[in-house]
Design an enzyme around this catalytic site. Structure first.
Site, PDB file in Angstrom:
ATOM      1  N   CYS A  69       0.333  -1.585  -0.165  1.00 30.16           N
ATOM      2  CA  CYS A  69      -0.128   0.547   0.174  1.00 30.16           C
ATOM      3  C   CYS A  69       0.858   1.221  -0.355  1.00 30.16           C
ATOM      4  O   CYS A  69       0.475   2.220  -0.285  1.00 30.16           O
ATOM      5  CB  CYS A  69      -0.383  -0.599   1.336  1.00 30.16           C
ATOM      6  SG  CYS A  69      -2.291  -1.066   1.287  1.00 30.16           S
TER       7      CYS A  69
ATOM      8  N   HIS B  28      -3.642   7.317   2.529  1.00 27.59           N
ATOM      9  CA  HIS B  28      -3.933   5.913   1.853  1.00 27.59           C
ATOM     10  C   HIS B  28      -5.368   4.906   2.802  1.00 27.59           C
ATOM     11  O   HIS B  28      -5.712   5.627   3.866  1.00 27.59           O
ATOM     12  CB  HIS B  28      -3.205   5.624   2.497  1.00 27.59           C
ATOM     13  CG  HIS B  28      -3.164   3.627   2.619  1.00 27.59           C
ATOM     14  ND1 HIS B  28      -3.401   2.988   0.927  1.00 27.59           N
ATOM     15  CD2 HIS B  28      -3.274   2.221   3.204  1.00 27.59           C
ATOM     16  CE1 HIS B  28      -3.787   1.818   1.413  1.00 27.59           C
ATOM     17  NE2 HIS B  28      -3.465   1.150   2.395  1.00 27.59           N
TER      18      HIS B  28
ATOM     19  N   ASN C 274      -9.861   0.259   0.094  1.00 26.48           N
ATOM     20  CA  ASN C 274      -8.604   0.189  -0.049  1.00 26.48           C
ATOM     21  C   ASN C 274      -8.315  -0.539  -1.823  1.00 26.48           C
ATOM     22  O   ASN C 274      -8.027  -1.341  -1.560  1.00 26.48           O
ATOM     23  CB  ASN C 274      -7.831  -0.740   0.757  1.00 26.48           C
ATOM     24  CG  ASN C 274      -6.974  -0.525   1.139  1.00 26.48           C
ATOM     25  OD1 ASN C 274      -6.009  -0.202   0.685  1.00 26.48           O
ATOM     26  ND2 ASN C 274      -6.673  -0.570   2.712  1.00 26.48           N
TER      27      ASN C 274
HETATM   28  N1  COA Z   1     -18.561  -9.096   9.254  1.00 27.87           N
HETATM   29  C1  COA Z   1     -19.136  -8.966  10.173  1.00 27.87           C
HETATM   30  N2  COA Z   1     -18.330  -9.052  11.253  1.00 27.87           N
HETATM   31  C2  COA Z   1     -17.484  -9.227  11.497  1.00 27.87           C
HETATM   32  C3  COA Z   1     -16.659  -9.432   9.570  1.00 27.87           C
HETATM   33  C4  COA Z   1     -17.478  -8.712   9.262  1.00 27.87           C
HETATM   34  N3  COA Z   1     -16.976  -8.310   8.108  1.00 27.87           N
HETATM   35  N4  COA Z   1     -15.116  -8.841  10.610  1.00 27.87           N
HETATM   36  C5  COA Z   1     -14.863  -9.141  11.247  1.00 27.87           C
HETATM   37  N5  COA Z   1     -16.051  -9.800  12.579  1.00 27.87           N
HETATM   38  C6  COA Z   1     -16.420  -9.694  13.759  1.00 27.87           C
HETATM   39  C7  COA Z   1     -15.327 -10.640  14.068  1.00 27.87           C
HETATM   40  O1  COA Z   1     -15.622 -12.088  14.020  1.00 27.87           O
HETATM   41  C8  COA Z   1     -15.122 -10.733  15.300  1.00 27.87           C
HETATM   42  O2  COA Z   1     -16.407 -10.930  16.327  1.00 27.87           O
HETATM   43  P1  COA Z   1     -16.251 -11.565  18.023  1.00 27.87           P
HETATM   44  O3  COA Z   1     -16.344 -10.131  18.544  1.00 27.87           O
HETATM   45  O4  COA Z   1     -18.071 -12.467  17.733  1.00 27.87           O
HETATM   46  O5  COA Z   1     -15.408 -12.562  17.910  1.00 27.87           O
HETATM   47  C9  COA Z   1     -15.638  -9.160  15.817  1.00 27.87           C
HETATM   48  O6  COA Z   1     -16.405  -8.483  14.488  1.00 27.87           O
HETATM   49  C10 COA Z   1     -14.194  -7.966  15.418  1.00 27.87           C
HETATM   50  O7  COA Z   1     -13.624  -8.790  15.396  1.00 27.87           O
HETATM   51  P2  COA Z   1     -12.176  -7.687  15.006  1.00 27.87           P
HETATM   52  O8  COA Z   1     -11.120  -8.772  13.886  1.00 27.87           O
HETATM   53  O9  COA Z   1     -12.020  -7.340  16.280  1.00 27.87           O
HETATM   54  O10 COA Z   1     -12.802  -6.519  13.842  1.00 27.87           O
HETATM   55  P3  COA Z   1     -12.095  -5.438  13.933  1.00 27.87           P
HETATM   56  O11 COA Z   1     -13.144  -4.422  14.688  1.00 27.87           O
HETATM   57  O12 COA Z   1      -9.788  -4.946  14.152  1.00 27.87           O
HETATM   58  O13 COA Z   1     -12.781  -4.862  12.409  1.00 27.87           O
HETATM   59  C11 COA Z   1     -11.102  -5.085  10.297  1.00 27.87           C
HETATM   60  C12 COA Z   1     -12.036  -5.843  11.585  1.00 27.87           C
HETATM   61  C13 COA Z   1     -10.508  -5.790   9.083  1.00 27.87           C
HETATM   62  C14 COA Z   1     -11.642  -3.576  10.018  1.00 27.87           C
HETATM   63  C15 COA Z   1     -10.052  -3.999  11.146  1.00 27.87           C
HETATM   64  O14 COA Z   1      -9.215  -4.468  12.251  1.00 27.87           O
HETATM   65  C16 COA Z   1      -9.404  -3.329  10.137  1.00 27.87           C
HETATM   66  O15 COA Z   1      -9.520  -2.305   9.172  1.00 27.87           O
HETATM   67  N6  COA Z   1      -7.839  -3.306  10.666  1.00 27.87           N
HETATM   68  C17 COA Z   1      -6.999  -2.640   9.205  1.00 27.87           C
HETATM   69  C18 COA Z   1      -7.512  -2.840   8.582  1.00 27.87           C
HETATM   70  C19 COA Z   1      -6.244  -1.801   7.083  1.00 27.87           C
HETATM   71  O16 COA Z   1      -6.821  -1.025   6.996  1.00 27.87           O
HETATM   72  N7  COA Z   1      -5.654  -2.719   6.213  1.00 27.87           N
HETATM   73  C20 COA Z   1      -4.939  -1.414   5.911  1.00 27.87           C
HETATM   74  C21 COA Z   1      -3.661  -1.088   6.249  1.00 27.87           C
HETATM   75  S1  COA Z   1      -2.525  -1.241   4.662  1.00 27.87           S
END
Ligand code: COA
Length: 356
Positions: free
Chosen positions: A113, A254, A284
């Site tokens: 990225c 980004h 993204n």
């Molecule tokens: N839809 C519904 N529920 C979801 C889900 C989705 N798409 N993805 C994860 N969940 C659930 C998980 O299973 C978890 O459930 P639980 O609490 O029952 O175990 C809960 O939501 C929280 O999961 P988690 O992975 O901790 O979520 P989060 O708040 O961290 O959000 C992302 C997940 C991926 C959106 C977040 O971590 C994120 O944006 N990270 C950075 C990603 C990014 O920008 N990457 C590019 C950088 S270059």
């Protein structure tokens, strides 16, 4: 020394198919529109149809940047991508040939990225060294070809698209001047964003778990690192430029996740009305994210040419980078993906074989 690289052309390309959050749910992904909006700020992303590759988006965006700059070719072409058309050879030479630039040096750049910022730094260095007079910097991605459609942590975030910039040598006072850079990497975090199998370190075999061929991301950890690193890198480049955050008129980060963008802007003290992007509509798009956001913002005339601008990015590697620049004058030109011709255009450029 006042000579710097200057953006004089902007191009963009998005696949016509717009995939809404509801569409992902209808496809069987266990998620909801409300969850995706609240956790990421994304409402839709674009996706290529089978047969359309990264190179097809790159050619279209590059063509747009050339038209926007009023030029037909460039001295060097750099293609930033995580999703090349094939593992070998690089995609850039074919993109150059399809633009009628066979013979021009062209290479792929892999910084995930952060690819656009890394590419801009390389372009800036070769322009300032006088090695070339112009650089076509393209960033193109088709993450739909590497994301596991059943992985709700990545399938909701990533989209396909391409952006391109035309760069020439100019002056700090010019709109579009790339004034200072900050770059960094930390390979101790290389497993946070990865495709585990398929490289020389872990070739993909029939025994490899199915998921290992797909893009994988440890979302929580990436989130924390992205916020910390983009804020630190932004401060570093502003310090180098001698600019206060108050003097920054436009901030384009980004387009990773709206919560990440809000946290970075908040840490830097940049108010929402100075933050620009298109995450909601395109998701993204990895390396393509910054030039696509620049093109979209420029198309809306949302920032005055010449205004102090801060770009920042973070991605797999881990890699990061920021640019202190002035907003370009260029009007962006957008094209739909340009499918590869049935008969390669390069065939016509091959030298005729002579026998003695
Ligand atoms: N839809 C519904 N529920 C979801 C889900 C989705 N798409 N993805 C994860 N969940 C659930 C998980 O299973 C978890 O459930 P639980 O609490 O029952 O175990 C809960 O939501 C929280 O999961 P988690 O992975 O901790 O979520 P989060 O708040 O961290 O959000 C992302 C997940 C991926 C959106 C977040 O971590 C994120 O944006 N990270 C950075 C990603 C990014 O920008 N990457 C590019 C950088 S270059």
């Amino acid at each position: 020394m006042n000579a710097v690289a200057v953006i004089t052309g902007l191009g963009a390309s998005l696949p016509p198919d717009r995939i809404t959050n509801e569409h992902l749910v209808r496809e069987g992904l266990e998620t909801s529109d409300a969850w995706i909006r609240s956790r990421t700020g994304i409402e839709s992303r674009h996706r290529v149809r089978p047969g359309i590759a990264t190179g097809d988006l790159a050619v279209a965006a590059a063509r747009g940047a050339l038209e926007s700059a009023g030029r037909h070719d460039a001295g060097l072409l750099i293609l930033a991508t995580t999703t090349p058309d094939r593992r070998c050879p690089a995609t850039a030479p074919e993109v150059a040939a399809r633009l009628g630039m066979a013979g021009t040096p062209a290479f792929d750049l892999a910084a995930v990225c952060s690819g656009f910022v890394y590419g801009a730094a390389v372009a800036s260095a070769v322009l300032m060294a006088g090695a070339y007079d112009s650089v076509l910097l393209v960033a193109a991605e088709t993450y739909s070809t590497i994301v596991d459609p059943h992985d709700r942590g990545t399938a909701v975030i990533f989209g396909d698209g391409a952006g391109a910039t035309y760069l020439t040598r100019g002056h700090r006072a010019d709109p579009g001047a790339l004034v200072h850079f900050d770059l960094g990497s930390d390979g101790t975090g290389s497993d946070l964003i990865t495709i585990p199998a398929g490289g020389s370190g872990s070739p993909y075999t029939e025994a490899s778990p199915r998921q290992d061929r797909y893009f994988r991301m440890r979302g929580r950890e990436v989130y924390a690192r992205a916020v910390r690193q983009m804020a630190a890198s932004s401060r570093a480049v502003l310090g180098r430029a001698g600019w206060s955050t108050d003097s920054v008129a436009a901030f384009v980060a980004h387009q990773a996740n709206q919560r990440i963008l809000d946290s970075v802007a908040d840490r830097l003290g940049i108010p929402p009305d100075r933050c620009h992007g298109n995450l909601r509509d395109v998701g993204n798009t990895a390396a393509a994210s910054l030039p696509l956001a620049l093109a979209d913002t420029a198309a809306r005339d949302a920032v005055r040419p010449g205004a102090r601008t801060l770009l920042t990015a973070f991605g797999g590697g881990l890699t990061w980078g920021s640019i202190a620049m002035t907003w370009p004058q260029a009007k962006p030109v957008r094209h739909p993906p340009h499918p590869r011709p049935a008969h390669k255009e390069t065939d016509t450029c091959l030298p005729s074989t002579t026998t003695s």
